[in-house]
Scaffold this active site. Structure first.
Site, PDB file in Angstrom:
ATOM      1  N   ASP A   1      -7.738  -3.517  -0.631  1.00 26.66           N
ATOM      2  CA  ASP A   1      -8.697  -2.354  -1.413  1.00 26.66           C
ATOM      3  C   ASP A   1      -9.906  -2.188  -0.769  1.00 26.66           C
ATOM      4  OD1 ASP A   1      -8.421  -0.897  -4.020  1.00 26.66           O
ATOM      5  OD2 ASP A   1     -10.450  -1.738  -4.239  1.00 26.66           O
TER       6      ASP A   1
ATOM      7  N   THR B   1       0.733  -1.288   0.102  1.00 25.83           N
ATOM      8  CA  THR B   1      -0.084  -0.054  -0.074  1.00 25.83           C
ATOM      9  C   THR B   1       0.937   1.300   0.073  1.00 25.83           C
ATOM     10  OG1 THR B   1      -1.700   1.213   1.106  1.00 25.83           O
ATOM     11  CG2 THR B   1      -0.158   0.025   2.613  1.00 25.83           C
TER      12      THR B   1
ATOM     13  N   HIS C   1     -13.583  -2.330   9.055  1.00 24.28           N
ATOM     14  CA  HIS C   1     -13.697  -3.023   8.075  1.00 24.28           C
ATOM     15  C   HIS C   1     -12.405  -3.746   7.917  1.00 24.28           C
ATOM     16  CE1 HIS C   1     -12.508   0.899   7.109  1.00 24.28           C
ATOM     17  NE2 HIS C   1     -12.231   0.714   5.949  1.00 24.28           N
TER      18      HIS C   1
ATOM     19  N   GLY D   1      -9.258   9.598   5.378  1.00 22.48           N
ATOM     20  CA  GLY D   1     -10.353   9.348   4.643  1.00 22.48           C
ATOM     21  C   GLY D   1     -11.566   9.977   4.972  1.00 22.48           C
ATOM     22  N   TYR D   2     -12.339   9.206   4.758  1.00 22.57           N
ATOM     23  CA  TYR D   2     -13.879   9.630   5.175  1.00 22.57           C
ATOM     24  C   TYR D   2     -14.373   9.384   6.774  1.00 22.57           C
ATOM     25  CZ  TYR D   2     -14.488   8.965   0.006  1.00 22.57           C
ATOM     26  OH  TYR D   2     -14.426   9.446  -1.214  1.00 22.57           O
ATOM     27  N   ASP D   3     -13.218   8.983   7.610  1.00 19.24           N
ATOM     28  CA  ASP D   3     -13.622   8.788   9.064  1.00 19.24           C
ATOM     29  C   ASP D   3     -14.252   9.780   9.601  1.00 19.24           C
ATOM     30  OD1 ASP D   3     -12.109   6.295   8.942  1.00 19.24           O
ATOM     31  OD2 ASP D   3     -10.398   7.010   9.823  1.00 19.24           O
TER      32      ASP D   3
HETATM   33  P1  ITT Z   1      -3.525   1.939  -1.829  1.00 23.96           P
HETATM   34  O1  ITT Z   1      -4.321   1.639  -2.936  1.00 23.96           O
HETATM   35  O2  ITT Z   1      -1.829   2.216  -2.161  1.00 23.96           O
HETATM   36  O3  ITT Z   1      -3.265   0.561  -0.924  1.00 23.96           O
HETATM   37  P2  ITT Z   1      -5.455   3.849  -1.348  1.00 23.96           P
HETATM   38  O4  ITT Z   1      -5.391   5.015  -0.488  1.00 23.96           O
HETATM   39  O5  ITT Z   1      -5.484   4.349  -2.925  1.00 23.96           O
HETATM   40  O6  ITT Z   1      -4.051   3.381  -1.225  1.00 23.96           O
HETATM   41  P3  ITT Z   1      -7.728   2.178  -1.865  1.00 23.96           P
HETATM   42  O7  ITT Z   1      -7.353   2.252  -3.345  1.00 23.96           O
HETATM   43  O8  ITT Z   1      -8.038   1.095  -1.408  1.00 23.96           O
HETATM   44  O9  ITT Z   1      -6.644   2.861  -1.361  1.00 23.96           O
HETATM   45  O10 ITT Z   1      -8.728   3.561  -1.774  1.00 23.96           O
HETATM   46  C1  ITT Z   1      -9.323   3.339  -0.509  1.00 23.96           C
HETATM   47  C2  ITT Z   1      -9.999   4.826   0.058  1.00 23.96           C
HETATM   48  O11 ITT Z   1     -11.179   4.375   0.638  1.00 23.96           O
HETATM   49  C3  ITT Z   1      -9.202   5.554   0.809  1.00 23.96           C
HETATM   50  O12 ITT Z   1      -8.111   6.421  -0.030  1.00 23.96           O
HETATM   51  C4  ITT Z   1      -9.982   6.370   1.490  1.00 23.96           C
HETATM   52  O13 ITT Z   1     -10.697   7.371   0.733  1.00 23.96           O
HETATM   53  C5  ITT Z   1     -11.343   5.329   1.790  1.00 23.96           C
HETATM   54  N1  ITT Z   1     -11.059   4.600   2.872  1.00 23.96           N
HETATM   55  C6  ITT Z   1     -10.806   3.035   2.882  1.00 23.96           C
HETATM   56  N2  ITT Z   1     -10.629   2.798   4.170  1.00 23.96           N
HETATM   57  C7  ITT Z   1     -10.892   3.904   4.911  1.00 23.96           C
HETATM   58  C8  ITT Z   1     -10.980   4.064   6.435  1.00 23.96           C
HETATM   59  O14 ITT Z   1     -10.635   3.144   7.284  1.00 23.96           O
HETATM   60  N3  ITT Z   1     -11.189   5.047   6.789  1.00 23.96           N
HETATM   61  C9  ITT Z   1     -11.566   6.262   5.941  1.00 23.96           C
HETATM   62  N4  ITT Z   1     -11.551   6.142   4.597  1.00 23.96           N
HETATM   63  C10 ITT Z   1     -11.198   4.880   4.080  1.00 23.96           C
END
Ligand code: ITT
Length: 199
Positions: free
Chosen positions: A70, A8, A176, A149-151
């Protein structure tokens, strides 16, 4: 000592995994240990497919077992959006949250869930995937400073705090990511030999 690479580029995910894995006899490596790593295109059509793409690419490039997650937010009133496009929904966390709140303006149904699929890859193939979720509601305005993120706008069921008002430890008990991780850990403990590769 077994090694695994967390595939990641998201430092917040990495911190959560570091805490989740703290008690395990598994050394966590990250893509920071591989500065020239060429990130694969996440062109799958599901969380599972994208997790598999990321885990497999890292496993092949680093030549050690790897896992990727993901994840994203599915909002009922938006027919599951932003879903697998959660990180691409807008440019920054603040803009993503603002856009989400705007889209939900006037909508009564604020039910949502976070989904996380973890894929583990070893010896050049995907071994298994694990899905976790946490259900909750989208708040009217952001609350709290923790997490990412959306936390700040997600309130998990059974709590009167947003994810960003919980400590990382509290979030890691119910999230999750933690739910998917618990399933993955159970599998890895049974199949520990998949992690026996040396660096
Ligand atoms: P990697 O692919 O490099 O792991 P990424 O941030 O691009 O990093 P994703 O493609 O899985 O990861 O996108 C996940 C998005 O969903 C993340 O950037 C957040 O906006 C949201 N998200 C996922 N898990 C979250 C969490 O625990 N709390 C808040 N937002 C979350």
């Amino acid at each position: 000592m077994a090694y695994i690479v967390a595939a990641t580029g998201n430092k917040h995910k990495l911190e959560e995994y570091a805490q989740l894995l703290a008690d395990q006899n598994i050394q966590l490596k990250s893509l920071n240990d591989y500065p020239n790593y060429p990130e694969p295109e996440e062109n799958g059509s599901s969380f599972k497919e994208n997790a598999e793409i990321k885990a497999l690419a890292a496993c092949k490039y680093c030549d050690v077992p790897a896992f990727a997650d993901d994840s994203g937010l599915e909002v009922e009133a938006l027919d599951g959006r932003p879903g697998i496009h959660s990180s691409r929904y807008a440019a920054t966390d603040a803009e993503r949250i603002a856009k989400l709140l705007k889209e939900l303006e006037g909508k009564e149904n604020r039910r949502a869930r976070f989904v996380c699929v973890i894929a583990i890859a070893a010896n050049g193939e995907v071994i298994e995937t694990f899905e976790g979720e946490v259900t909750g509601t989208i708040l009217e305005a952001p609350r709290g400073e923790n997490g990412f993120g959306y936390d700040p706008v997600f309130q998990p069921d059974g709590f009167d705090k947003s994810f960003a008002e919980l400590t990382q430890e509290e979030k890691n008990r119910i999230s999750h990511r933690a739910n998917a991780y618990a399933k993955a850990l159970e599998f890895v403990e049974d199949e520990m030999s998949i992690l026996d590769d040396d660096f």
